[in-house]
Write an enzyme that holds these catalytic residues in place. Structure first.
Site, PDB file in Angstrom:
ATOM      1  N   SER A 145       0.853  -1.185   0.000  1.00 57.27           N
ATOM      2  CA  SER A 145       0.000   0.000   0.000  1.00 57.27           C
ATOM      3  C   SER A 145       0.885   1.231   0.000  1.00 57.27           C
ATOM      4  CB  SER A 145      -0.900   0.017   1.246  1.00 57.27           C
ATOM      5  OG  SER A 145      -1.539   1.268   1.395  1.00 57.27           O
ATOM      6  N   TYR A 159      -1.505  -0.125  10.221  1.00 62.75           N
ATOM      7  CA  TYR A 159      -1.642  -0.684   8.871  1.00 62.75           C
ATOM      8  C   TYR A 159      -0.444  -0.295   8.013  1.00 62.75           C
ATOM      9  CZ  TYR A 159      -3.593  -1.412   4.189  1.00 62.75           C
ATOM     10  OH  TYR A 159      -3.805  -1.818   2.886  1.00 62.75           O
TER      11      TYR A 159
END
Length: 246
Positions: A145, A159
């Site tokens: 990501s 995250y």
């Protein structure tokens, strides 16, 4: 030895994983649709593939649990054959909020799925693909990501940290196994229309350089390229698929 492409896609019952499974089947891959709990959704992906003439099975496995991962790979060995591709897509965001509010259990669970799961799946894939072990080689694509670079302060540091680990792991593994016939690459999606981002799309999408969120199929196209023979000289790459966002 069969030349059939056989690919495991984790977290494939929805979102980017689902889109990748369908594209892979269209490209001639036999596909393992991995899921954790939503059997109906995974079965629907398998049905869409088989109705179109493709080959697919659904296998339940929590990628953060070693016994589940081993069982999944052994099931694919028996039902589809020796794998040639792995897409490690399964991931969770975890609680949204500042670091000070995270519990140890919150942190542990995100790292189990997003990092430990990546290691466990790669281990099983390398054991089967490595030419050192008599395998025929293959390709691994790990889903990262842009948060890994941005850091996602205020709500997504956990995250982001887990995806930073994905990047480091992929860089190291790529160099470790490339002479064993295995290419390892990473795809780092930008804002994408998935369950993880659904609540914030209206607010965030207009701020992207392209002015919209990506569709799962657009991320899947990048994944499929890195799995394909057309990417035969690409390993240790991190492909950003983000509509222009750094």
């Amino acid at each position: 030895m069969s030349s059939e492409k056989i690919t495991i896609i984790t977290g494939a019952s929805r979102g980017i994983g689902r889109a990748t499974a369908i594209l892979a089947a269209k490209a001639g891959h036999a596909v393992c649709v991995n899921y954790v709990s939503d059997k109906a959704a995974a079965d629907a992906v398998v049905k869409e593939i088989t109705d179109a003439g493709g080959k697919a099975i659904a296998v339940a496995a929590d990628t953060g649990v070693e016994a589940d991962v081993i069982r999944m790979f052994e099931t694919v060995d028996k039902e589809l054959g020796p794998i040639t591709g792995l897409v490690s897509n399964a991931g969770i965001h975890g609680p949204r909020g500042p670091v000070k509010d995270l519990t140890a259990d919150d942190i542990r669970r995100v790292l189990e799925v997003n990092v430990l799961g990546l290691f466990l799946c790669a281990q099983q894939a390398v054991k089967r693909m490595s030419t050192d072990n008599g395998g025929a080689g293959g390709a691994i694509v790990n889903i990262s990501s842009g948060a890994a670079i941005i850091g996602a302060p205020g709500g997504g540091v956990l995250y982001a940290a887990s995806k930073g680990a994905v990047n480091s792991f992929s860089t190291g593994l790529a160099q470790e196994v490339v002479r064993q016939g295995i290419r390892v690459n990473t795809v780092a999606p930008g804002l994408t229309e998935t369950d993880m981002t659904r609540d914030s799309l209206d607010k965030r999408a207009p701020a992207t350089p392209l002015g919209r969120a990506g569709k799962p199929e657009e991320i899947a196209q990048g994944i499929m390229f890195l799995l394909s023979d057309e990417a035969s000289y690409i390993s240790c790459a991190n492909l950003r698929v983000s509509g222009g966002k750094p």
